[in-house]
Structures are given as C-alpha cells and as structure tokens.
Motif scaffolding. Structure first.
Motif, PDB file in Angstrom:
ATOM      1  N   ASP A   5       0.858  -1.180   0.000  1.00 16.13           N
ATOM      2  CA  ASP A   5       0.000   0.000   0.000  1.00 16.13           C
ATOM      3  C   ASP A   5       0.897   1.233   0.000  1.00 16.13           C
ATOM      4  N   THR A   6       0.663   2.159  -0.924  1.00 18.17           N
ATOM      5  CA  THR A   6       1.466   3.379  -1.001  1.00 18.17           C
ATOM      6  C   THR A   6       0.553   4.595  -1.085  1.00 18.17           C
ATOM      7  N   TYR A  31       5.996   5.204  -8.878  1.00 20.80           N
ATOM      8  CA  TYR A  31       7.188   5.781  -8.257  1.00 20.80           C
ATOM      9  C   TYR A  31       7.358   5.288  -6.829  1.00 20.80           C
ATOM     10  N   ALA A  32       6.265   5.240  -6.071  1.00 21.97           N
ATOM     11  CA  ALA A  32       6.359   4.780  -4.684  1.00 21.97           C
ATOM     12  C   ALA A  32       6.698   3.293  -4.624  1.00 21.97           C
ATOM     13  N   ILE A  45       6.240  -7.388  -5.677  1.00 21.61           N
ATOM     14  CA  ILE A  45       5.126  -6.697  -5.029  1.00 21.61           C
ATOM     15  C   ILE A  45       4.020  -6.382  -6.029  1.00 21.61           C
ATOM     16  N   TYR A  46       2.792  -6.261  -5.484  1.00 23.47           N
ATOM     17  CA  TYR A  46       1.673  -5.786  -6.297  1.00 23.47           C
ATOM     18  C   TYR A  46       0.814  -4.853  -5.454  1.00 23.47           C
ATOM     19  N   GLN A  47      -0.013  -4.082  -6.144  1.00 21.91           N
ATOM     20  CA  GLN A  47      -0.909  -3.157  -5.457  1.00 21.91           C
ATOM     21  C   GLN A  47      -2.195  -3.012  -6.258  1.00 21.91           C
ATOM     22  N   GLU A  78      -1.132  -2.874 -10.257  1.00 22.67           N
ATOM     23  CA  GLU A  78       0.242  -2.698 -10.720  1.00 22.67           C
ATOM     24  C   GLU A  78       1.129  -3.691  -9.977  1.00 22.67           C
ATOM     25  N   TRP A  79       2.044  -4.338 -10.719  1.00 23.63           N
ATOM     26  CA  TRP A  79       2.954  -5.263 -10.040  1.00 23.63           C
ATOM     27  C   TRP A  79       4.336  -5.263 -10.674  1.00 23.63           C
TER      28      TRP A  79
END
Length: 321
Positions: A35-36, A75-76, A88-90, A112-113
């Motif tokens: 989580d960003t 970017y994060a 990672i994914y989000q 996004e991953w």
C-alpha cells in the motif's frame, strides 16, 4: 440528478469476485500486496498525462504545499523495490485529469505489479496467465510494434519520416487541424489508435512489444535494437488493458528523461511538473533488475462482464460522484 449507482448488484458481485481472484493469483506466486500514498509531492512529467493537484495548508515547512493525486503507484512502488521489498503488487485508486468516456473515468482502479528478475518477455507471460485466469480467454498473441504497423498501415514506424506520416493521415481519412504541428510520435500514436487498435485482439488478447525508443517512457532501450524500447501494451476486444516495461534503473538517464519531458511541456505551452527526487534518490541507491506492469481493473471487469461502458462497472462515475 440521480443518487442511484450506475452498476447492478451483479456487477458489484463480479468486482468482488475478480478482486479475490487477483489476490489469490499473486498469493500463489508469493507476490506481496503493498500500500502506497495516493498523495505525493511530485508527479509524472509525461506530456500525455495530466494529474490532479491540491494545496496542503499544514505542511511542516509552514507554507502551502502542492500535492498531487497519483496517476499510478509506480514511483512509490519502485522506492519499495529499492528497499528490498521483493516482488510486489498493489490494487489502488489512480487519478488522471481527463474527460469521462466509454473506457475512462478520472478516478479508476489500477492493478500494478513488479517482478525482480523478470524482463518484459517474462512479464508478458505472467500477464497472459493472469488474463486466462480472470477472463477464461485463450492465450494471447504476441507481435512487435513494427510488424503490426507494417501489417495495418504499410508504414515502418522505425524508419519513417514526418512527411510520410502526415501523408498517411490523409490516406486514412484522419482529419485533424494543423497536422504539421505534430511530431512523429504524436502521429504514430494517432495512427495506432485509429487504424490498428480497433482491429487487433478481437478474438484473443494481443501483446504488442518493441515500441519506438522515443516512446520508452520508463522502459529500458532494447540491447539488440536500440531503435526500440523494452515496453509492451495489451489489447483485447478494442480495449487497451495494460502497459508494461522492463524497468529503467539508471537514475541519470531517468533524470534526463524527466528534464526532456518538461522541456517538451514548455514548448507545447503546458505547465512543467515537479520531478520526483525521492524516486531518483531511490534509483541511485539501486533498483533491482525487474519488470513491471499496470493494468486497468475496471476495464478488465468490463471484459469479464461484457459491459459496453466503464460506468456499468463503477458504482458512481465522476458525473454522479
């Protein structure tokens, strides 16, 4: 003005099921959900993207601070990769300051991953597996940008001239004012969207790779053919679904691209955008060799449910939010 949602209950159930499927897909592959922030002190410089911004009156500096709603968590997430996050994914909201349309809402849901150790070819295979898992479709076709351009327009996008491209606009009856003011990439993108995109991926997804180096965005330049970038896009049934990269890790080159974007913005009369220094510092510390992709969940849900408009899969689009 109606207070009612634009989705049916069945569409909302389909969204919940899709999100469960996506999380199970990544859990099986040991990809971590992260989580960003949605608000950031910087944003994309890309001339084709525009971000929403607001003023934060309680900054530690004591002065009002411009904050930007993120067009993507890229970017994060790259900062996390530089901090040894591993794969990672989000799944998050993203925002783009564009008009509402059949396939776009200014606020939308993005997947996004990032995969350390993958190149763009490896990631295309994983995107393919995800589409088969979520849509029960046939495996995707893969074709180079150069090949698909030659097939549908007779133009070699890696060896064309501005004059040839302007002539092509007339040949394909694409009527725009002052085409001579456009650069080669703008016309290539116009020809692609009008003459190629509606005709590919009709029966099964298609992945187009090897975009011109001038359209690299945040991708590496191909080691074998420096005219092209290690970037791919996914299309299915008339919908642009995903955009992926073998990620650029050179901080110096990334800064040059940001500066070039802002120079182009200035020449076009567009406001310059703040460069993300946090990202550049992270890249200087070392981004692992990796590939990443962004996929529109609302568009994926449209394909899954057979919806003809994004408003059928978003409960409250911008017009009624």
């Amino acid at each position: 003005m109606s207070w009612q949602p634009t989705t049916t209950h069945q569409a909302r159930l389909a969204r919940a099921t899709l999100l469960k499927t996506l999380r199970a897909f990544f859990d099986d592959r040991q990809v971590l959900e992260v989580d960003t922030p949605l608000l950031s002190s910087a944003t994309v410089t890309d001339v084709h993207l525009d971000a929403f911004h607001t003023l934060f009156d309680h900054s530690a500096t004591g002065k009002p601070q411009a904050l930007w709603l993120q067009t993507s968590p890229e970017y994060a997430m790259k900062r996390l990769l530089c901090a040894d996050s591993g794969p990672i994914y989000q799944i998050c909201k993203a925002f783009r300051h564009e008009g509402q349309g059949r396939y776009h809402n200014p606020e939308f849901t993005m997947l996004e991953w990032y995969r350390p150790g993958f190149d763009h070819q490896d990631l295309m295979a994983e995107v393919d597996a995800l589409l088969v898992a979520t849509l029960a479709c046939e495996p995707a076709d893969k074709v180079s940008y150069q090949h698909v351009f030659l097939d549908y327009t007779g133009i070699d996008p890696l060896g064309t001239s501005l004059t040839e491209l302007i002539d092509a606009l007339a040949r394909f009856n694409i009527d725009i004012s002052a085409p001579e003011t456009l650069d080669e990439d703008s016309i290539l993108q116009l020809l692609f969207s009008q003459e190629i995109e509606p005709k590919i991926g009709l029966d099964r997804p298609v992945m187009v790779y090897g975009f011109p180096a001038s359209q690299a965005a945040l991708a590496k330049i191909n080691a074998c053919d420096p005219r092209t970038a290690d970037r791919f896009e996914v299309y299915f049934k008339g919908i642009e679904l995903a955009n992926g990269f073998y990620e650029l890790s050179d901080a110096t080159e990334q800064r040059k691209r940001f500066i070039a974007d802002n120079a182009q913005r200035k020449s076009m009369g567009l406001p310059e955008k703040p460069v993300d220094e946090h990202l550049l510092q992270a890249l200087e510390s070392g981004l692992p060799d990796c590939a990443g992709v962004a996929l529109g969940i609302d568009r994926l849900l449209m394909l899954k449910t057979g919806a003809s408009s994004i408003s059928e899969v978003i409960s409250f689009p911008v017009a009624t939010a």
